[in-house]
Design an enzyme around this catalytic site. Sequence first.
Site, PDB file in Angstrom:
ATOM      1  NE  ARG A 142      57.201  75.819  63.655  1.00 13.49           N
ATOM      2  CZ  ARG A 142      57.760  76.821  64.353  1.00 13.49           C
ATOM      3  NH1 ARG A 142      58.022  76.657  65.638  1.00 13.49           N
ATOM      4  NH2 ARG A 142      58.036  77.964  63.775  1.00 13.49           N
ATOM      5  CG  ASP A 185      54.920  52.461  74.638  1.00 10.71           C
ATOM      6  OD1 ASP A 185      53.826  52.151  74.128  1.00 10.71           O
ATOM      7  OD2 ASP A 185      55.920  52.752  73.962  1.00 10.71           O
ATOM      8  CE  LYS A 214      54.696  50.465  65.594  1.00 11.35           C
ATOM      9  NZ  LYS A 214      55.300  51.763  65.852  1.00 11.35           N
ATOM     10  CE1 TYR A 221      60.699  50.081  67.746  1.00 13.02           C
ATOM     11  CE2 TYR A 221      60.686  52.386  68.400  1.00 13.02           C
ATOM     12  CZ  TYR A 221      60.844  51.418  67.428  1.00 13.02           C
ATOM     13  OH  TYR A 221      61.133  51.780  66.145  1.00 13.02           O
TER      14      TYR A 221
END
Length: 396
Positions: A71, A190, A215, A125
């Site tokens: 982590r 973005d 993507k 988005y």
Amino acid sequence: MATDDFSAVSRALATEAVHAGREDLAGLGLHAPPLDLSTTYPSYDSRDEAARIDAFAATGALDDGPPVYARLSNPTVGRFETALAKLEGTESAVAFASGMAALTAVLLVRASLGLRHVVAVRPLYGCSDHLLNAGLLGTEVTWVDPAGIADAIRPDTGLVLVESPANPTLRELDLRAIAHSCGSVPLLADNTFATPVLQRPAESGARLVLHSATKYLGGHGDVMGGIVACDEEFARKLRQVRFTTGGVLHPFAGYLLLRGLATLPVRVRAASASAAELAGRLSADPRISAVHYPRIGGAMVAFETVGDPHEVIGAVRLITPAVSLGSVDTLIQHPASISHRIVDAGDRRSSGVSDRLLRMSVGLEDVEDLWADLDQALSGRQDRQERAGRRTGAVS
């Protein structure tokens, strides 16, 4: 810089895509990057380990020592972060389990400083829009046109958020002008649709560059992730949020994303050539009322149909009707029904997301095959039935 340090020399994007994050492999006697799936790591010096954990808690900085716990960091994920930072031209990058986890971390960093106000430009988005508008993280958002950014900034503004090209209308923004309007407030751009192949927002003044790595960076529709490219100061804060909230990228995802970067320039340029050709044909088609295609190019095309867009979705055969984008195969979807359904209908329409808009992510198929599928899907049910009847009659 040492004169014999070839890895530090400025290299072309296509070269960095292949070699970034892998510079040490030859010295390790390896060709392919290793995949480290460990969740924890042995340490026989607990005092040293305690000191390193204290240092991370205080600063968010990662040292060159061995890993401690997954982590905190992972070597495979670290390679992907190094590579993406080089492609975007930033000091650092921090990877997360998804693009939304990455955006959430950015908002939490700013909120921790009491800077809960966000200035944003639509369209974004759909889930990014919802995260801001619903105030799920205690944020408050002011939606503006680009010209209104400077006037909307307040003392508690922590972030300006834009997409260019935007999802799903492909609207392009002048990032350099927007960065100037932001003043000292960080601009988050973005860059999922453009990728660093087509633009590098940090060069225009964006302090933060966000990717849904799911993507184009992955590129094959089989991995989910998110990443923020930024300066090291901000990266340290993001790492602390990631450690605390647990939105870590799985090592296997990091491995696939690093592999995806190697072919990113080739994939984006090839798909962009087909997308530009399809955009041109759609623009001349009387069955289409509007086509949206960015000046910088890219593999995304949005278009508005004269007829029922749902019939087009139901009629494609080669093209896959599905959410997401950036895969090697072509995908098409109806934003008002899926990716932007969560956005208020009035806000959706006012930002250019009409009910007849379709968004297509062009893949690597032959452009003539793609056009043949689009052509028959746009023909309408009656015309397809008539064609089928003529073919049946010819056979009999």
